[in-house]
Design an enzyme around this catalytic site. Structure first.
Site, mmCIF file in Angstrom:
data_model
loop_
_atom_site.group_PDB
_atom_site.id
_atom_site.type_symbol
_atom_site.label_atom_id
_atom_site.label_comp_id
_atom_site.label_asym_id
_atom_site.label_seq_id
_atom_site.Cartn_x
_atom_site.Cartn_y
_atom_site.Cartn_z
ATOM 1 N N ASP A 12 -12.511 -26.854 49.170
ATOM 2 C CA ASP A 12 -12.916 -28.514 50.370
ATOM 3 C C ASP A 12 -11.037 -29.176 49.963
ATOM 4 O OD1 ASP A 12 -13.480 -30.339 52.262
ATOM 5 O OD2 ASP A 12 -14.814 -31.619 50.853
ATOM 6 N N ARG A 16 -7.205 -32.790 54.427
ATOM 7 C CA ARG A 16 -6.524 -34.039 54.584
ATOM 8 C C ARG A 16 -5.414 -33.889 53.440
ATOM 9 N NH1 ARG A 16 -11.438 -35.347 50.679
ATOM 10 N NH2 ARG A 16 -11.940 -33.419 51.510
ATOM 11 N N ARG A 25 -3.768 -30.919 60.260
ATOM 12 C CA ARG A 25 -4.944 -30.614 59.027
ATOM 13 C C ARG A 25 -4.565 -28.118 58.717
ATOM 14 N NH1 ARG A 25 -9.549 -32.240 58.535
ATOM 15 N NH2 ARG A 25 -10.160 -30.531 58.553
ATOM 16 N N HIS A 29 -4.964 -25.679 55.586
ATOM 17 C CA HIS A 29 -4.892 -24.653 55.335
ATOM 18 C C HIS A 29 -4.343 -23.180 54.542
ATOM 19 C CE1 HIS A 29 -8.629 -25.896 56.856
ATOM 20 N NE2 HIS A 29 -8.070 -26.373 58.481
ATOM 21 N N SER A 57 -18.208 -22.017 56.974
ATOM 22 C CA SER A 57 -19.533 -22.302 57.220
ATOM 23 C C SER A 57 -20.320 -22.634 58.446
ATOM 24 C CB SER A 57 -20.180 -23.314 56.573
ATOM 25 O OG SER A 57 -19.572 -24.614 57.759
ATOM 26 N N ARG A 63 -15.777 -27.772 64.093
ATOM 27 C CA ARG A 63 -14.262 -27.792 64.768
ATOM 28 C C ARG A 63 -13.257 -27.816 65.823
ATOM 29 N NH1 ARG A 63 -11.912 -27.868 58.345
ATOM 30 N NH2 ARG A 63 -13.776 -28.395 58.137
ATOM 31 N N LEU A 122 -12.878 -6.408 40.392
ATOM 32 C CA LEU A 122 -13.549 -7.679 40.627
ATOM 33 C C LEU A 122 -14.421 -7.975 42.625
ATOM 34 C CD1 LEU A 122 -13.934 -11.678 40.790
ATOM 35 C CD2 LEU A 122 -11.313 -10.980 42.059
ATOM 36 N N SER A 180 -23.110 -28.666 51.044
ATOM 37 C CA SER A 180 -23.007 -28.027 52.254
ATOM 38 C C SER A 180 -23.810 -26.631 52.768
ATOM 39 C CB SER A 180 -21.637 -27.650 52.413
ATOM 40 O OG SER A 180 -20.966 -29.399 52.123
#
Ligand code: FPP
Length: 224
Positions: A12, A16, A25, A29, A57, A63, A122, A180
């Site tokens: 998150d 910001r 914004r 990202h 999500s 958005r 992994l 969330s």
């Protein structure tokens, strides 16, 4: 010292960070993707077997379209440019969530999953269009349809995380203290660390610090 097999992360704070430093914004990202790369490397160094990243999500569809398109473009380019290397590194990619994206992205996701399916160093679970409540309702519907007894074990079989051990550790960056709609069932016994830093500024040192703290926690699992 606690064994650490599975780390889950709510990444998150991209928006910001982007607004603060680049007035955009989306720039956040883009920068956040660099942190993803750093954390994958560090996860391998720690010999952790599962890393689950919350990338999009079911609520993120609310958005602006421009931001959504940017995120999926970023993901598309990431896969196109990096999947061969991830494969060479013996990393398995799994998508959790509902794959209802453009046919191009759906194909790319399926191809990436198939290509890396046998890799064992992994496993990265990328949560995309993922929502825990939807996942649970769906699992209950399957129990009902197949006339299975409602037990923890049976329910787990129908979750997207089937065959994946529950996370031991959840990290959420961005100074927000909530889950969330992320892995609500699977996080029942996870140790949770909320980190003040925004995802693009989170680094290896911060990650190592959390892992060190986690390893020294007394985990009781209900016992004393
Ligand atoms: C949350 O920050 C972050 C997201 C919704 C997207 C996460 C995506 C990345 C880290 C980059 C892409 C990753 C891959 C694997 C291609 P936010 O936008 O909600 O931040 P805010 O709380 O500051 O608004």
């Amino acid at each position: 010292m606690n064994p650490l097999n599975h780390v889950a992360i709510i990444m998150d704070g991209n928006g910001r960070w982007g607004l603060k430093y680049k007035k955009s914004r989306n720039a956040g990202h883009k920068e956040g993707l660099k942190t993803v790369e750093k954390i994958i490397k560090q996860t391998i160094k720690h010999k952790i077997k599962f890393l689950t990243l919350y990338a999009f999500s079911t609520e993120n569809w609310r958005r602006p379209k421009k931001e959504i398109n940017y995120l999926f473009n970023l993901l598309e380019n990431f896969l196109i440019n990096r999947i061969d290397e991830l494969h060479k590194q013996n990393i398995k990619l799994k998508i959790i969530g509902v794959k209802n994206f453009s046919s191009k992205l759906n194909k790319l996701l399926n191809l990436s999953e198939r290509k890396t399916d046998k890799n064992r160093l992994l496993q990265i679970n990328l949560a995309l269009n993922y929502g825990s409540k939807y996942e649970l309702v769906n699992a209950f519907k399957k129990l009902q349809k197949n006339k299975n007894k409602i037990t923890e074990k049976n329910l787990t079989k129908y979750l997207q995380t089937k065959n994946i051990p529950d996370p031991d550790l959840l990290i959420r960056t961005g100074n927000t203290h909530r889950l969330s709609n992320f892995l609500l069932w699977q996080l029942a016994y996870a140790e949770i660390f909320f980190e003040k830093k925004l995802w693009p500024e989170f680094n290896e040192k911060d990650y190592n610090k959390i892992i060190k703290k986690f390893k020294n926690i007394k985990r009781n699992f209900g016992k004393i």
